[in-house]
Scaffold this active site. Sequence first.
Site, PDB file in Angstrom:
ATOM      1  N   SER A 133     -54.572  43.250  14.720  1.00 56.06           N
ATOM      2  CA  SER A 133     -54.226  42.283  13.670  1.00 56.06           C
ATOM      3  C   SER A 133     -53.798  43.091  12.452  1.00 56.06           C
ATOM      4  O   SER A 133     -54.098  44.298  12.361  1.00 56.06           O
ATOM      5  CB  SER A 133     -55.489  41.476  13.327  1.00 56.06           C
ATOM      6  OG  SER A 133     -55.373  40.832  12.078  1.00 56.06           O
ATOM      7  N   TYR A 146     -64.718  40.713  11.300  1.00 57.74           N
ATOM      8  CA  TYR A 146     -63.379  40.726  11.905  1.00 57.74           C
ATOM      9  C   TYR A 146     -62.619  41.997  11.514  1.00 57.74           C
ATOM     10  O   TYR A 146     -62.048  42.690  12.370  1.00 57.74           O
ATOM     11  CB  TYR A 146     -62.620  39.476  11.447  1.00 57.74           C
ATOM     12  CG  TYR A 146     -61.312  39.230  12.167  1.00 57.74           C
ATOM     13  CD1 TYR A 146     -61.284  38.570  13.385  1.00 57.74           C
ATOM     14  CD2 TYR A 146     -60.096  39.642  11.615  1.00 57.74           C
ATOM     15  CE1 TYR A 146     -60.086  38.323  14.047  1.00 57.74           C
ATOM     16  CE2 TYR A 146     -58.900  39.400  12.261  1.00 57.74           C
ATOM     17  CZ  TYR A 146     -58.894  38.743  13.475  1.00 57.74           C
ATOM     18  OH  TYR A 146     -57.705  38.505  14.118  1.00 57.74           O
TER      19      TYR A 146
HETATM   20  P1  NAD Z   1     -57.599  31.501  20.375  1.00 57.22           P
HETATM   21  O1  NAD Z   1     -58.858  30.967  19.789  1.00 57.22           O
HETATM   22  O2  NAD Z   1     -56.430  30.576  20.538  1.00 57.22           O
HETATM   23  O3  NAD Z   1     -57.910  32.176  21.792  1.00 57.22           O
HETATM   24  C1  NAD Z   1     -58.993  33.029  21.972  1.00 57.22           C
HETATM   25  C2  NAD Z   1     -59.479  32.860  23.398  1.00 57.22           C
HETATM   26  O4  NAD Z   1     -60.592  33.743  23.596  1.00 57.22           O
HETATM   27  C3  NAD Z   1     -59.965  31.447  23.702  1.00 57.22           C
HETATM   28  O5  NAD Z   1     -59.367  30.956  24.892  1.00 57.22           O
HETATM   29  C4  NAD Z   1     -61.473  31.615  23.844  1.00 57.22           C
HETATM   30  O6  NAD Z   1     -62.064  30.700  24.774  1.00 57.22           O
HETATM   31  C5  NAD Z   1     -61.571  33.055  24.327  1.00 57.22           C
HETATM   32  N1  NAD Z   1     -62.887  33.610  24.058  1.00 57.22           N
HETATM   33  C6  NAD Z   1     -63.594  33.527  22.905  1.00 57.22           C
HETATM   34  N2  NAD Z   1     -64.789  34.105  23.044  1.00 57.22           N
HETATM   35  C7  NAD Z   1     -64.856  34.570  24.314  1.00 57.22           C
HETATM   36  C8  NAD Z   1     -65.848  35.247  25.057  1.00 57.22           C
HETATM   37  N3  NAD Z   1     -67.044  35.546  24.536  1.00 57.22           N
HETATM   38  N4  NAD Z   1     -65.585  35.601  26.336  1.00 57.22           N
HETATM   39  C9  NAD Z   1     -64.392  35.265  26.902  1.00 57.22           C
HETATM   40  N5  NAD Z   1     -63.416  34.619  26.240  1.00 57.22           N
HETATM   41  C10 NAD Z   1     -63.644  34.271  24.959  1.00 57.22           C
HETATM   42  O7  NAD Z   1     -57.230  32.759  19.479  1.00 57.22           O
HETATM   43  P2  NAD Z   1     -55.834  33.492  19.191  1.00 57.22           P
HETATM   44  O8  NAD Z   1     -55.416  33.075  17.853  1.00 57.22           O
HETATM   45  O9  NAD Z   1     -54.905  33.367  20.331  1.00 57.22           O
HETATM   46  O10 NAD Z   1     -56.343  35.008  19.074  1.00 57.22           O
HETATM   47  C11 NAD Z   1     -56.293  35.929  20.129  1.00 57.22           C
HETATM   48  C12 NAD Z   1     -56.437  37.328  19.578  1.00 57.22           C
HETATM   49  O11 NAD Z   1     -55.399  37.569  18.643  1.00 57.22           O
HETATM   50  C13 NAD Z   1     -57.751  37.591  18.846  1.00 57.22           C
HETATM   51  O12 NAD Z   1     -58.216  38.889  19.111  1.00 57.22           O
HETATM   52  C14 NAD Z   1     -57.343  37.459  17.395  1.00 57.22           C
HETATM   53  O13 NAD Z   1     -58.181  38.209  16.556  1.00 57.22           O
HETATM   54  C15 NAD Z   1     -55.952  38.046  17.438  1.00 57.22           C
HETATM   55  N6  NAD Z   1     -55.111  37.644  16.322  1.00 57.22           N
HETATM   56  C16 NAD Z   1     -54.867  36.327  16.070  1.00 57.22           C
HETATM   57  C17 NAD Z   1     -54.062  35.986  14.990  1.00 57.22           C
HETATM   58  C18 NAD Z   1     -53.746  34.544  14.664  1.00 57.22           C
HETATM   59  O14 NAD Z   1     -53.187  34.298  13.611  1.00 57.22           O
HETATM   60  N7  NAD Z   1     -54.035  33.587  15.532  1.00 57.22           N
HETATM   61  C19 NAD Z   1     -53.529  36.972  14.179  1.00 57.22           C
HETATM   62  C20 NAD Z   1     -53.796  38.318  14.464  1.00 57.22           C
HETATM   63  C21 NAD Z   1     -54.590  38.636  15.544  1.00 57.22           C
END
Ligand code: NAD
Length: 251
Positions: A133, A146
Amino acid sequence: MSSTADLSGKVALVTGAGSGIGRACALRLAADGAHVRVVDIDQDTAKAVADTVGGAAVVADLTDLDPASALAADVDIVVNNAGVQTVSPIEDFPPERFSMMLRLMVEAPFRLVRAALPHMYAQGWGRVVNISSVHGLRASAFKSAYVTAKHGIEGFSKVVALEGGPRGVTSNCISPGYVRTPLVENQIAAQAETHGISTDQVIEEVLLARSPIKRLVEPAEVAAAVAYVCGPDASFINGASITVDGGWTAG
Ligand code: NAD
């Protein structure tokens, strides 16, 4: 979806693949020919994505580290994506939540990579991709766990790059700004309501105050960067953190 890499014959494990960025990665890697192992704690979404991509659904809580390790023994590509967020001042931050977030976003990736490397080394090819991120490179107040976890995965990824590089395994971080996922869209709606402003204003003036390009990143754009570092044009890209942030971290 356009395809750049021929990943046929490869097995790709994607964590948190039931939703958001992980789901987009599963779709993209499958479109490029990989067999995708869709790992998620949520059974319904894992199954739905696995059905869509013709992959295998694996329901697992990745904070349960010993069983998690066993999922990666024979995979060619590991995409460490699962992550969660908590926003709280440090003095109120629940310590058990802090531990859980580091377990999910740093220790589980370590366990999965540790389990995957022997197979990757044996064949002289492997790809580790960590979804970091901008918060792996910059801090924001109230996101202590985070920011700590994302800085941690950036460091771990570089160590994998050093150890794996001579043996055909690359490791890179993909570091997005705000991505259009349900989580972020809900945050935008909530902030618009709280501040009495439009959702466009929340995006431009609140979330993306530090980004020169005032739009959210699409999950497919992040997945395209993941596919790129898995593909043949990127075999010399190792130990990098590729920002997909519209220039946020350039300032
Ligand atoms: P999201 O919430 O849409 O998806 C995350 C997924 O992880 C979900 O399907 C959830 O069920 C699963 N999950 C959570 N805890 C879990 C566990 N203990 N075991 C197994 N699965 C688990 O999130 P996203 O926005 O797609 O984020 C995905 C990644 O991208 C993360 O690492 C997040 O930090 C990173 N990220 C997101 C953004 C953003 O703006 N959305 C920006 C930068 C980085």
